[in-house]
Design a protein around this motif. Structure first.
Motif, PDB file in Angstrom:
ATOM      1  N   ASP A  37       0.825  -1.210   0.000  1.00  0.00           N
ATOM      2  CA  ASP A  37       0.000   0.000   0.000  1.00  0.00           C
ATOM      3  C   ASP A  37       0.861   1.262   0.000  1.00  0.00           C
ATOM      4  O   ASP A  37       2.092   1.213   0.084  1.00  0.00           O
ATOM      5  CB  ASP A  37      -0.983  -0.014   1.178  1.00  0.00           C
ATOM      6  CG  ASP A  37      -0.278  -0.036   2.526  1.00  0.00           C
ATOM      7  OD1 ASP A  37       0.689   0.711   2.711  1.00  0.00           O
ATOM      8  OD2 ASP A  37      -0.705  -0.824   3.404  1.00  0.00           O
ATOM      9  N   VAL A  38       0.194   2.417  -0.064  1.00  0.00           N
ATOM     10  CA  VAL A  38       0.900   3.698  -0.188  1.00  0.00           C
ATOM     11  C   VAL A  38       1.521   4.149   1.126  1.00  0.00           C
ATOM     12  O   VAL A  38       2.336   5.086   1.142  1.00  0.00           O
ATOM     13  CB  VAL A  38      -0.075   4.783  -0.706  1.00  0.00           C
ATOM     14  CG1 VAL A  38      -0.545   4.445  -2.108  1.00  0.00           C
ATOM     15  CG2 VAL A  38      -1.269   4.956   0.235  1.00  0.00           C
ATOM     16  N   ASN A  39       1.173   3.506   2.235  1.00  0.00           N
ATOM     17  CA  ASN A  39       1.703   3.894   3.542  1.00  0.00           C
ATOM     18  C   ASN A  39       2.915   3.066   3.959  1.00  0.00           C
ATOM     19  O   ASN A  39       3.374   3.174   5.097  1.00  0.00           O
ATOM     20  CB  ASN A  39       0.608   3.769   4.611  1.00  0.00           C
ATOM     21  CG  ASN A  39      -0.578   4.672   4.330  1.00  0.00           C
ATOM     22  OD1 ASN A  39      -0.414   5.794   3.830  1.00  0.00           O
ATOM     23  ND2 ASN A  39      -1.781   4.195   4.627  1.00  0.00           N
ATOM     24  N   GLY A  40       3.417   2.231   3.049  1.00  0.00           N
ATOM     25  CA  GLY A  40       4.569   1.402   3.370  1.00  0.00           C
ATOM     26  C   GLY A  40       4.204   0.053   3.957  1.00  0.00           C
ATOM     27  O   GLY A  40       5.078  -0.744   4.290  1.00  0.00           O
ATOM     28  N   ASP A  50       1.860  -3.486   9.023  1.00  0.00           N
ATOM     29  CA  ASP A  50       1.999  -2.029   9.112  1.00  0.00           C
ATOM     30  C   ASP A  50       3.244  -1.565   8.367  1.00  0.00           C
ATOM     31  O   ASP A  50       3.264  -0.479   7.791  1.00  0.00           O
ATOM     32  CB  ASP A  50       2.072  -1.596  10.584  1.00  0.00           C
ATOM     33  CG  ASP A  50       0.774  -1.913  11.325  1.00  0.00           C
ATOM     34  OD1 ASP A  50      -0.305  -1.786  10.706  1.00  0.00           O
ATOM     35  OD2 ASP A  50       0.844  -2.308  12.501  1.00  0.00           O
ATOM     36  N   ASP A  51       4.298  -2.386   8.402  1.00  0.00           N
ATOM     37  CA  ASP A  51       5.521  -2.131   7.653  1.00  0.00           C
ATOM     38  C   ASP A  51       5.878  -3.406   6.906  1.00  0.00           C
ATOM     39  O   ASP A  51       6.225  -4.418   7.521  1.00  0.00           O
ATOM     40  CB  ASP A  51       6.658  -1.728   8.600  1.00  0.00           C
ATOM     41  CG  ASP A  51       7.949  -1.372   7.852  1.00  0.00           C
ATOM     42  OD1 ASP A  51       7.986  -1.531   6.615  1.00  0.00           O
ATOM     43  OD2 ASP A  51       8.912  -0.949   8.513  1.00  0.00           O
ATOM     44  N   ASP A 131      -8.670   3.106   2.100  1.00  0.00           N
ATOM     45  CA  ASP A 131      -7.930   3.804   3.142  1.00  0.00           C
ATOM     46  C   ASP A 131      -6.420   3.671   2.967  1.00  0.00           C
ATOM     47  O   ASP A 131      -5.664   4.555   3.395  1.00  0.00           O
ATOM     48  CB  ASP A 131      -8.336   3.276   4.524  1.00  0.00           C
ATOM     49  CG  ASP A 131      -8.205   1.774   4.625  1.00  0.00           C
ATOM     50  OD1 ASP A 131      -8.294   1.106   3.568  1.00  0.00           O
ATOM     51  OD2 ASP A 131      -8.017   1.268   5.739  1.00  0.00           O
ATOM     52  N   VAL A 132      -5.966   2.604   2.333  1.00  0.00           N
ATOM     53  CA  VAL A 132      -4.532   2.422   2.090  1.00  0.00           C
ATOM     54  C   VAL A 132      -4.197   2.446   0.601  1.00  0.00           C
ATOM     55  O   VAL A 132      -3.027   2.579   0.231  1.00  0.00           O
ATOM     56  CB  VAL A 132      -4.024   1.099   2.719  1.00  0.00           C
ATOM     57  CG1 VAL A 132      -4.059   1.182   4.232  1.00  0.00           C
ATOM     58  CG2 VAL A 132      -4.829  -0.093   2.223  1.00  0.00           C
ATOM     59  N   CYS A 133      -5.199   2.297  -0.244  1.00  0.00           N
ATOM     60  CA  CYS A 133      -5.033   2.395  -1.702  1.00  0.00           C
ATOM     61  C   CYS A 133      -6.126   3.330  -2.219  1.00  0.00           C
ATOM     62  O   CYS A 133      -7.181   2.869  -2.688  1.00  0.00           O
ATOM     63  CB  CYS A 133      -5.144   1.025  -2.362  1.00  0.00           C
ATOM     64  SG  CYS A 133      -3.890  -0.165  -1.856  1.00  0.00           S
ATOM     65  N   CYS A 144      -1.502   1.488  -5.357  1.00  0.00           N
ATOM     66  CA  CYS A 144      -0.746   0.403  -4.728  1.00  0.00           C
ATOM     67  C   CYS A 144      -0.048  -0.454  -5.793  1.00  0.00           C
ATOM     68  O   CYS A 144      -0.284  -0.292  -6.992  1.00  0.00           O
ATOM     69  CB  CYS A 144      -1.681  -0.462  -3.884  1.00  0.00           C
ATOM     70  SG  CYS A 144      -2.384   0.426  -2.469  1.00  0.00           S
TER      71      CYS A 144
END
Length: 217
Positions: A37-40, A50-51, A131-133, A144
């Motif tokens: 995803d775009v948040n890593g 999360d990571d 929310d993440v993509c 993503c």
């Protein structure tokens, strides 16, 4: 017995490739790195990270509310179970008896189709991951990217299909010839048919008669 020996290596190769496919597909379906995803972070069929570079941040879904994700989990893991079942059949066929190659091929193809269906369920539910993509929608990943685990699923699903058709083809032909031989011996127990010359050798009377092959169809 001596004619069947060359196929022992092929049975072993078949079993090894199935084991490799089953093991990697099992890992791939459990690992949560299908989509980056775009948040890593990343997420997959059964969990998220999360990571994506730190496995200690990965977690399993406690409950799956989405119908598409439930469909992805159910179909993917059913396909994995069939893949392991096909591997067990290959071991039994190699060590004890030659199970029906046609049935074995059907099981592998069914397993691959269920795994592919799970992939379709998964990408069909990407619209629920905005929310993440942010730009994602059904069957489109948006901002993503597909992770290496997603690629493993596709690659080894194809490998399993190749195994089911090309590696098992000589084994399937061997079983057809063996079945034809048994049928011939059942209907003509005193005859030995030579397919290269189209002759029947009558073992008891030693009479050489030219009889066409169609007579034994």
């Amino acid at each position: 017995m001596s004619e069947a020996k060359p196929y022992g290596l092929l049975y072993s190769l078949h079993g090894f490739l199935l084991l490799l496919c089953a093991a990697i597909l099992t890992y791939a379906c459990i690992a949560p790195q299908w989509i980056s995803d775009v948040n890593g972070g990343s997420f997959g069929v059964t969990g998220f990270c999360d990571d994506r570079k730190d496995f200690s941040t990965c977690h399993r879904y406690h409950s799956i509310q989405s119908d598409t994700k439930r469909g992805a989990v159910a179909t993917t893991f059913f396909g994995i179970l069939l893949m392991w079942f096909s591997f067990i059949i290959s071991i039994v066929s190699c060590c004890c008896c030659h199970a029906s190659v046609g049935l074995h091929r059907f099981i592998i193809v069914t397993a691959c189709l269920f795994i592919l269906l799970g992939v379709l369920f998964f990408v069909g539910g990407l619209d629920e991951e905005k929310d993440v993509c942010p730009k994602a929608r059904s069957f489109f990943k948006g901002d993503c990217t597909f992770g290496h685990v997603f690629l493993l699923v596709i690659i080894f699903d194809v490998v399993a299909l190749v195994v089911s058709f090309f590696v098992t083809r000589p084994l399937y032909q061997e079983q057809e010839l063996e079945f034809a031989k048994q049928q011939r011996e059942h209907h003509h127990p005193h005859h030995d048919y030579d397919p290269h010359h189209g002759r029947i050798y009558l073992q008891e009377t030693q009479i050489d008669a030219h009889i066409p092959k169609q007579a034994f169809a």
